[in-house]
Design an enzyme around this catalytic site. Structure first.
Site, PDB file in Angstrom:
ATOM      1  CB  CYS A  79      18.330   4.305  26.915  1.00 38.64           C
ATOM      2  SG  CYS A  79      19.876   3.420  26.796  1.00 38.64           S
ATOM      3  CG  HIS A 172      19.634   8.046  24.245  1.00 42.73           C
ATOM      4  ND1 HIS A 172      19.376   8.649  25.449  1.00 42.73           N
ATOM      5  CD2 HIS A 172      20.427   6.999  24.519  1.00 42.73           C
ATOM      6  CE1 HIS A 172      19.994   7.991  26.409  1.00 42.73           C
ATOM      7  NE2 HIS A 172      20.636   6.987  25.881  1.00 42.73           N
ATOM      8  CD  GLU A 174      17.002  11.176  24.474  1.00 42.52           C
ATOM      9  OE1 GLU A 174      16.345  10.370  23.790  1.00 42.52           O
ATOM     10  OE2 GLU A 174      17.802  10.812  25.355  1.00 42.52           O
TER      11      GLU A 174
HETATM   12  N1  GLN Z   1      22.890   0.704  30.456  1.00 39.96           N
HETATM   13  C1  GLN Z   1      22.162   1.695  31.164  1.00 39.96           C
HETATM   14  C2  GLN Z   1      21.299   1.099  32.246  1.00 39.96           C
HETATM   15  O1  GLN Z   1      21.012  -0.052  32.282  1.00 39.96           O
HETATM   16  C3  GLN Z   1      21.295   2.503  30.240  1.00 39.96           C
HETATM   17  C4  GLN Z   1      22.114   3.405  29.363  1.00 39.96           C
HETATM   18  C5  GLN Z   1      21.374   4.574  28.812  1.00 39.96           C
HETATM   19  O2  GLN Z   1      20.300   4.940  29.290  1.00 39.96           O
HETATM   20  N2  GLN Z   1      21.963   5.223  27.853  1.00 39.96           N
HETATM   21  O3  GLN Z   1      20.890   1.818  33.061  1.00 39.96           O
END
Ligand code: GLN
Length: 197
Positions: A79, A172, A174
């Protein structure tokens, strides 16, 4: 072999759990000393703008870049981690600090806001059967260079990719009980020889 989890901000403890399920020693990485002792590093989800700044403050940005380039460190970004690893970020903040390692163009928050979070299943190249992952303000790879191997897609959007010793997922893994993607990363780390660890 030790695998580190960047322990500065974000969803950290769940990665420890899944790495332990894979049978490897997982250690927190907060500074350059911690980093020197690991073959692989997971950059967890969280807020990429914050994590990016804190990586620089901790002096971790340079050694992460150097070691991934000379193949003495494998990196897995989930992410926000995917955002930080990209060469180009869309919808970032001005001068957003990134690592810029993967030949990808990543759009932040491509699936909408926090309340539009969801869990879904998909195929993943190299892993048998379907997998599931949780998408929370998740990014999407909009474009990937030739050297980037696309591992998973959702509705034609790229949600997981690998470039040599670099692995990134929009979602994610995890936040599920499924450790197969972590196992995939552990295998990548086994090909890394680092001097100190
Ligand atoms: N949108 C977030 C970002 O750009 C990431 C979100 C996440 O890691 N769940 O940092």
């Amino acid at each position: 072999m030790k695998i580190g989890v960047l322990s500065i901000q974000g969803a950290i403890s769940e990665h420890f759990k899944l790495l332990t399920m894979c049978g490897v020693e997982a250690v927190p990485v907060k500074n350059t000393q911690n980093l020197a002792a690991v073959n692989g590093l997971i950059i967890p989800g969280g807020e990429s703008t914050t994590i990016g700044k804190l990586i620089e403050v901790a002096g971790l940005s340079m050694p992460i870049k150097e070691r991934t380039k000379n193949n003495t460190l494998a990196l897995f970004g989930t992410c926000a981690g995917m955002v930080l690893m990209a060469k180009e970020v869309l919808d970032g903040i001005d001068n957003q600090p990134i690592l810029g390692l993967m030949n990808t163009r990543v759009k932040r928050n491509a699936f909408g806001r926090q309340r539009e979070s969801f869990e879904t299943s998909f195929e993943f190249k190299g892993i048998e059967g379907s997998l599931s992952g949780v998408f929370i303000r998740a990014p999407l790879i909009e474009e990937a260079g030739e050297e980037v191997e696309i591992l998973s897609k959702l509705n034609e959007g790229i949600i997981a990719a690998r470039q040599g010793n670099l692995l990134a997922t929009s979602f994610h893994p995890e936040l599920t009980e499924d450790h197969r993607i972590h196992h995939y990363f552990v295998k990548m780390c086994e090909n890394i020889s680092c001097r100190l660890c």
